[in-house]
Scaffold this active site. Structure first.
Site, PDB file in Angstrom:
ATOM      1  N   MET A  23      -7.697   9.517   8.760  1.00 46.50           N
ATOM      2  CA  MET A  23      -8.141  10.138   7.506  1.00 46.50           C
ATOM      3  C   MET A  23      -9.124  11.286   7.766  1.00 46.50           C
ATOM      4  SD  MET A  23      -8.580   6.543   5.419  1.00 46.50           S
ATOM      5  CE  MET A  23      -9.322   5.727   6.858  1.00 46.50           C
ATOM      6  N   LYS A  72      -3.651   3.362  -2.551  1.00 47.66           N
ATOM      7  CA  LYS A  72      -4.888   4.119  -2.713  1.00 47.66           C
ATOM      8  C   LYS A  72      -4.733   5.400  -1.917  1.00 47.66           C
ATOM      9  CE  LYS A  72      -8.808   1.840  -2.473  1.00 47.66           C
ATOM     10  NZ  LYS A  72      -9.269   1.960  -3.863  1.00 47.66           N
ATOM     11  N   ASP A 117       0.810  -1.217   0.000  1.00 47.68           N
ATOM     12  CA  ASP A 117       0.000   0.000   0.000  1.00 47.68           C
ATOM     13  C   ASP A 117       0.845   1.268   0.000  1.00 47.68           C
ATOM     14  OD1 ASP A 117      -2.457  -1.160  -0.102  1.00 47.68           O
ATOM     15  OD2 ASP A 117      -2.908  -0.967   2.028  1.00 47.68           O
TER      16      ASP A 117
END
Length: 279
Positions: free
Chosen positions: A183, A68, A46
């Site tokens: 996030m 991502k 990732d």
């Protein structure tokens, strides 16, 4: 008895291991994670994986990036999951390396369910999540007896990239003394306003830990009411872990990395030790 390494599991061909790489510092990799890296034929990793962690891979291993990142072109989750199936069915030992822990806002559950759907054998290797390890590197404990008996972990956006409408901000605000957010920096203005509307004080401490546990780690301490303006003022950039609550004040005493660089730590950041001594 044998050595510890000889007692670690063998990575079988055609299997997928979903492994947490921790928040960044390669020293926080678990023994199981290093064991996986040393045996894997293909490593699908990732964006949040520190590439220094990949130095444990064998020179013959194939590295596939599957990062991502919000607002940037990224592979679809279903495509990543099916790629793991494809690689395993070709007889590879497939290591899916994910930042933090696979099951803490890491979509590891979705990938594992796809493996089950296609009959691919797998193993889960937990990792240190940023909401714990990243805060520890900033000198902020997730729990502390004098401040909180509960902690809530939440994500700052849903699959659409927006703040989740399903969040019960009133319950979150009233039910947990400490809130740790993944996030969340992009929408911190909206999140802060919802927490304040739900009863949290504008003066409550909040901290942002960017690039946690790496050499680029930055920490911003401010208040809930000033959070959005301060993030913009100092031009913070994700990835970041965000924590709201009185535990942030403990950083004045527990910033061990800062102490290594010369910071003088405060002995009584909460102003409670003198009261105890007097009692």
């Amino acid at each position: 008895m044998g050595t510890m390494k000889s007692r670690l599991p063998k990575f079988e061909a055609g299997h997928v291991w979903l492994v947490g790489a921790g928040p960044g510092d390669p020293g926080l990799l678990t023994l199981h994670a290093v064991n996986a890296l040393e045996q894997a034929d293909v490593i699908v990793y990732d964006a949040l994986v520190n590439e220094d962690c990949l130095s444990y891979a064998t020179p013959s291993a194939t590295l596939e990036y599957a990062g991502k990142r919000g607002g940037k072109p990224s592979p679809q989750q279903r495509d990543i999951s099916l790629r793991l199936v494809e690689l395993a069915n070709a007889g590879n030992r497939v290591l899916r390396l994910k930042g933090g822990d696979p099951f803490v806002f890491g979509r590891g559950g979705e990938e594992a369910l796809t493996l089950v759907e296609h009959g691919v054998p797998f193993r889960i290797v937990p990792g240190i999540t940023a909401g714990i390890g990243g805060l520890a590197y900033a000198g902020i404990p997730v729990t502390h007896r004098e401040t909180n008996q509960s902690v809530t972990f939440l994500t700052g956006h849903d699959a659409t990239g927006l703040v989740p409408d399903s969040m019960d901000w009133t319950s979150i605000s009233k039910g947990s003394s400490v809130i740790v957010m993944y996030m969340a920096m992009k929408h911190i203005g909206l999140i802060a306003s919802r927490l304040i509307a739900a009863g949290r004080s504008k003066s409550e401490p909040i901290a942002f830990v960017c690039n946690a546990t790496t050499g680029e780690q930055r920490v911003l301490e401010t208040t809930l009411g000033n959070a959005e303006a301060e993030v913009q003022r100092v031009a913070l950039r994700p990835p970041a872990i965000v924590v709201v609550g009185e535990v942030v004040r403990l950083r004045a005493a527990l910033d061990w990395l800062g102490a290594i660089e010369g910071r003088v730590l405060t002995q009584d950041p909460l102003g409670t030790r003198r009261e105890k001594d007097a009692g």
